[in-house]
Write a protein that holds these residues in place. Structure first.
Motif, short mmCIF file in Angstrom:
data_model
loop_
_atom_site.label_atom_id
_atom_site.label_comp_id
_atom_site.label_asym_id
_atom_site.label_seq_id
_atom_site.Cartn_x
_atom_site.Cartn_y
_atom_site.Cartn_z
N UNK A 177 0.81 -1.22 0.00
CA UNK A 177 0.00 0.00 0.00
C UNK A 177 0.85 1.28 0.00
N UNK A 178 1.90 1.31 0.82
CA UNK A 178 2.74 2.51 0.90
C UNK A 178 3.43 2.76 -0.44
N UNK A 179 3.90 1.67 -1.07
CA UNK A 179 4.56 1.81 -2.37
C UNK A 179 3.57 2.31 -3.43
N UNK A 180 2.38 1.80 -3.35
CA UNK A 180 1.34 2.23 -4.31
C UNK A 180 1.05 3.72 -4.13
N UNK A 181 0.94 4.15 -2.87
CA UNK A 181 0.69 5.56 -2.58
C UNK A 181 1.82 6.43 -3.12
N UNK A 182 3.06 5.98 -2.94
CA UNK A 182 4.21 6.75 -3.43
C UNK A 182 4.21 6.83 -4.96
N UNK A 183 3.97 5.71 -5.62
CA UNK A 183 3.97 5.68 -7.09
C UNK A 183 2.88 6.58 -7.66
N UNK A 184 1.71 6.54 -7.05
CA UNK A 184 0.57 7.30 -7.56
C UNK A 184 0.52 8.73 -7.04
N UNK A 186 -0.40 9.70 -3.94
CA UNK A 186 -1.61 9.90 -3.15
C UNK A 186 -1.34 9.51 -1.70
N UNK A 187 -2.27 9.87 -0.83
CA UNK A 187 -2.11 9.53 0.58
C UNK A 187 -2.27 8.03 0.78
N UNK A 189 -3.92 6.41 3.09
CA UNK A 189 -5.30 6.05 3.36
C UNK A 189 -6.11 5.99 2.07
N UNK A 190 -5.79 6.90 1.14
CA UNK A 190 -6.50 6.91 -0.14
C UNK A 190 -6.17 5.65 -0.94
N UNK A 191 -4.91 5.26 -0.92
CA UNK A 191 -4.48 4.03 -1.62
C UNK A 191 -5.20 2.82 -1.03
N UNK A 192 -5.30 2.78 0.30
CA UNK A 192 -5.99 1.67 0.96
C UNK A 192 -7.47 1.63 0.57
N UNK A 193 -8.11 2.80 0.52
CA UNK A 193 -9.52 2.86 0.17
C UNK A 193 -9.75 2.39 -1.27
N UNK A 194 -8.91 2.89 -2.18
CA UNK A 194 -9.01 2.46 -3.58
C UNK A 194 -8.82 0.95 -3.71
N UNK A 195 -7.82 0.45 -2.99
CA UNK A 195 -7.53 -0.98 -3.07
C UNK A 195 -8.70 -1.81 -2.55
N UNK A 196 -9.21 -1.44 -1.40
CA UNK A 196 -10.31 -2.21 -0.81
C UNK A 196 -11.54 -2.20 -1.69
N UNK A 197 -11.87 -1.03 -2.23
CA UNK A 197 -13.05 -0.92 -3.08
C UNK A 197 -12.86 -1.72 -4.37
N UNK A 198 -11.68 -1.64 -4.95
CA UNK A 198 -11.41 -2.34 -6.20
C UNK A 198 -11.42 -3.86 -6.01
N UNK A 199 -10.84 -4.32 -4.92
CA UNK A 199 -10.83 -5.76 -4.65
C UNK A 199 -12.25 -6.27 -4.47
N UNK A 200 -13.11 -5.47 -3.82
CA UNK A 200 -14.51 -5.88 -3.64
C UNK A 200 -15.22 -5.94 -4.98
N UNK A 201 -15.00 -4.93 -5.82
CA UNK A 201 -15.65 -4.91 -7.12
C UNK A 201 -15.23 -6.10 -7.98
N UNK A 202 -13.97 -6.50 -7.87
CA UNK A 202 -13.46 -7.64 -8.64
C UNK A 202 -13.76 -8.97 -7.96
N UNK A 203 -14.37 -8.91 -6.77
CA UNK A 203 -14.66 -10.12 -6.00
C UNK A 203 -13.40 -10.96 -5.84
N UNK A 204 -12.29 -10.28 -5.55
CA UNK A 204 -11.00 -10.96 -5.36
C UNK A 204 -10.76 -11.15 -3.88
N UNK A 205 -10.57 -12.39 -3.46
CA UNK A 205 -10.41 -12.68 -2.03
C UNK A 205 -8.95 -12.59 -1.59
N UNK A 206 -8.02 -12.48 -2.54
CA UNK A 206 -6.60 -12.40 -2.21
C UNK A 206 -5.86 -11.81 -3.40
#
Length: 224
Positions: A177-184, A186-187, A189-206
């Motif tokens: 998450x921290x690396x993603x935030x640095x690359x993009x 963004x904060x 917490x924002x990276x975590x929110x995007x990740x969580x929402x996207x994983x749910x939309x893709x129905x990805x459990x891991x």
């Protein structure tokens, strides 16, 4: 309608419990009739035609497991020529079983190289034809299931925002998450929110599940 509740039929093959279609193209009325009766005995829906033109003119239900039992020698367009025309038109997904009373090794090799799933010489044993048709339809059912899964997966991917897709591309590459935030830029917490929402939309459990789904969609190399 045939009764599909029985688990076995007179030929020892498992009864079909869902709509599955065997198409027959043969210009011999007796062959068409006998083959139609044989395949109906294992509870398949059978549609028989005397020429490839009749077959092409008839409606074919979409997303229904099926196969085509095709005579090599037909009046007008031959079976092998028809196989090639289907491939050229992009409609070669239906498994083809060839049958002929005049076949030779070269002809069977040509048909198999062009994608036929079986090549039976007349007269053939009933059980050989049943086995070939059941195998071909199971193969088509597996193809359709993959296509349905991909269609559902594409719909999930299309539901993502551009930011969510970018995050998932980075997740699949193994970034935290921290690396993603640095690359993009963004904060965290924002990276975590995007990740969580996207994983749910893709129905990805891991992450492993996500990587598998993205590879199915053809989204580049997801390895580190």
């Amino acid at each position: 309608m045939p009764n599909t509740s029985s688990s076995r039929n007179t030929h020892g093959a498992p009864a079909v419990t869902e709509a599955r279609v065997a198409y027959i193209v043969d210009d011999d009325d007796l062959v068409r009739g006998a083959l139609s009766s044989l395949l109906r005995s294992i509870h398949l829906e059978v549609r028989a035609f005397g020429s490839v033109e009749e077959f092409l003119a008839a409606p074919r239900p979409p997303e229904t497991p099926s196969c085509l039992v095709l005579d090599v020698r037909l009046r007008g367009q031959s079976g092998l020529s028809f196989q090639k025309s289907l491939a050229d038109s992009g409609e070669s997904h239906m498994p083809i079983i060839f049958m002929t009373a005049h076949g030779d090794i070269a002809m069977s090799v040509k048909a198999m190289k062009a994608g036929a799933v079986d090549f039976l010489a007349k007269p053939f044993r009933d059980q050989d034809m049943i086995d070939a048709v059941v195998s071909a339809i199971e193969r088509d059912a597996a193809r359709l299931e993959i296509e349905r899964s991909l269609k559902h997966l594409r719909a999930r991917w299309e539901s993502l925002t551009p930011r969510e897709r970018e995050v998932l591309e980075l997740v699949a590459k193994g970034l935290m998450n921290k690396q993603i935030a640095d690359v993009m830029g963004i904060a965290l917490i924002t990276a975590k929110l995007h990740r969580g929402q996207a994983m749910r939309k893709m129905d990805a459990c891991s992450v492993a599940d996500l990587m598998h789904k993205m590879q199915m969609l053809g989204h580049g190399n997801t390895a580190r």
